[in-house]
Write a protein that holds these residues in place. Sequence first.
Motif, PDB file in Angstrom:
ATOM      1  N   ALA A  20       0.813  -1.219   0.000  1.00 38.93           N
ATOM      2  CA  ALA A  20       0.000   0.000   0.000  1.00 38.93           C
ATOM      3  C   ALA A  20       0.843   1.265   0.000  1.00 38.93           C
ATOM      4  O   ALA A  20       0.487   2.257  -0.621  1.00 38.93           O
ATOM      5  CB  ALA A  20      -0.938  -0.002   1.202  1.00 38.93           C
ATOM      6  N   THR A  96      -6.132   0.623   6.234  1.00 35.93           N
ATOM      7  CA  THR A  96      -5.136  -0.377   5.854  1.00 35.93           C
ATOM      8  C   THR A  96      -3.777   0.123   6.288  1.00 35.93           C
ATOM      9  O   THR A  96      -3.595   1.312   6.555  1.00 35.93           O
ATOM     10  CB  THR A  96      -5.185  -0.706   4.348  1.00 35.93           C
ATOM     11  OG1 THR A  96      -4.452  -1.898   4.118  1.00 35.93           O
ATOM     12  CG2 THR A  96      -4.630   0.428   3.508  1.00 35.93           C
ATOM     13  N   SER A  97      -2.838  -0.778   6.363  1.00 33.41           N
ATOM     14  CA  SER A  97      -1.479  -0.475   6.791  1.00 33.41           C
ATOM     15  C   SER A  97      -0.578  -0.318   5.569  1.00 33.41           C
ATOM     16  O   SER A  97      -0.907  -0.793   4.484  1.00 33.41           O
ATOM     17  CB  SER A  97      -0.991  -1.635   7.665  1.00 33.41           C
ATOM     18  OG  SER A  97       0.380  -1.825   7.567  1.00 33.41           O
ATOM     19  N   THR A 100       0.310  -3.701   3.984  1.00 40.27           N
ATOM     20  CA  THR A 100      -0.716  -4.507   3.324  1.00 40.27           C
ATOM     21  C   THR A 100      -0.382  -4.626   1.839  1.00 40.27           C
ATOM     22  O   THR A 100      -0.030  -3.633   1.209  1.00 40.27           O
ATOM     23  CB  THR A 100      -2.104  -3.854   3.476  1.00 40.27           C
ATOM     24  OG1 THR A 100      -2.379  -3.682   4.863  1.00 40.27           O
ATOM     25  CG2 THR A 100      -3.186  -4.678   2.829  1.00 40.27           C
ATOM     26  N   GLU A 104      -4.307  -7.759  -1.203  1.00 40.53           N
ATOM     27  CA  GLU A 104      -5.139  -7.800  -0.005  1.00 40.53           C
ATOM     28  C   GLU A 104      -6.009  -6.547   0.104  1.00 40.53           C
ATOM     29  O   GLU A 104      -7.198  -6.634   0.416  1.00 40.53           O
ATOM     30  CB  GLU A 104      -4.264  -7.905   1.244  1.00 40.53           C
ATOM     31  CG  GLU A 104      -3.517  -9.205   1.376  1.00 40.53           C
ATOM     32  CD  GLU A 104      -2.463  -9.165   2.469  1.00 40.53           C
ATOM     33  OE1 GLU A 104      -2.211 -10.236   3.039  1.00 40.53           O
ATOM     34  OE2 GLU A 104      -1.887  -8.093   2.735  1.00 40.53           O
ATOM     35  N   ALA A 105      -5.425  -5.385  -0.152  1.00 38.65           N
ATOM     36  CA  ALA A 105      -6.174  -4.129  -0.053  1.00 38.65           C
ATOM     37  C   ALA A 105      -7.291  -4.073  -1.092  1.00 38.65           C
ATOM     38  O   ALA A 105      -8.416  -3.686  -0.780  1.00 38.65           O
ATOM     39  CB  ALA A 105      -5.230  -2.944  -0.224  1.00 38.65           C
ATOM     40  N   ALA A 108     -10.127  -6.362  -0.034  1.00 41.27           N
ATOM     41  CA  ALA A 108     -10.901  -5.780   1.075  1.00 41.27           C
ATOM     42  C   ALA A 108     -11.800  -4.653   0.583  1.00 41.27           C
ATOM     43  O   ALA A 108     -12.959  -4.545   0.992  1.00 41.27           O
ATOM     44  CB  ALA A 108      -9.958  -5.271   2.156  1.00 41.27           C
ATOM     45  N   LEU A 117      -9.651   3.966   0.515  1.00 45.28           N
ATOM     46  CA  LEU A 117      -9.326   3.399   1.815  1.00 45.28           C
ATOM     47  C   LEU A 117      -8.137   4.146   2.401  1.00 45.28           C
ATOM     48  O   LEU A 117      -7.096   4.251   1.746  1.00 45.28           O
ATOM     49  CB  LEU A 117      -8.987   1.914   1.647  1.00 45.28           C
ATOM     50  CG  LEU A 117      -8.734   1.059   2.869  1.00 45.28           C
ATOM     51  CD1 LEU A 117      -9.990   0.970   3.735  1.00 45.28           C
ATOM     52  CD2 LEU A 117      -8.302  -0.336   2.449  1.00 45.28           C
ATOM     53  N   VAL A 119      -4.766   4.907   4.376  1.00 40.39           N
ATOM     54  CA  VAL A 119      -3.567   4.173   4.776  1.00 40.39           C
ATOM     55  C   VAL A 119      -3.021   4.882   6.008  1.00 40.39           C
ATOM     56  O   VAL A 119      -2.789   6.094   5.974  1.00 40.39           O
ATOM     57  CB  VAL A 119      -2.505   4.165   3.655  1.00 40.39           C
ATOM     58  CG1 VAL A 119      -1.257   3.424   4.109  1.00 40.39           C
ATOM     59  CG2 VAL A 119      -3.075   3.555   2.385  1.00 40.39           C
TER      60      VAL A 119
END
Length: 134
Positions: A20, A96-97, A100, A104-105, A108, A117, A119
Amino acid sequence: MTLVQMQPRPANANPAPRTADTAMEAAAPQVCDDMTVEVALAVMASARTDHLLVGDEDGLCTGLVTQAQLTALRDTAAYTDHVRLRAVLGDRGPFTSTRTTMAEAEHAMRYRGLDALPVVDEQGSALGVLALAR
């Protein structure tokens, strides 16, 4: 003609998955959760963006609001011009991190029906926004 010697790539060498932190947009405009919906819509219009990061009084990210979300709320019968962003957000998140993976992001975001989303870092401060390509 010059020959270039190529180094063979090991069969088990896979490139590191994209995360991310390499794909996020720089942080969107950030506003405090005590801002009213009307003022937030004006900030979006002047910043020419369709989303804002929202933080609390400690500067921690509490979520993200979109123009569509705020416009839909403004068009309801129960709306007043005193509604604050914290009332729109409810619980904190989703986030999200930086670690990530993009796979995966994206999963999701699609699963939750999100276009964007936030970060955040380990302390919960917003670093940027992941947005799905349109």
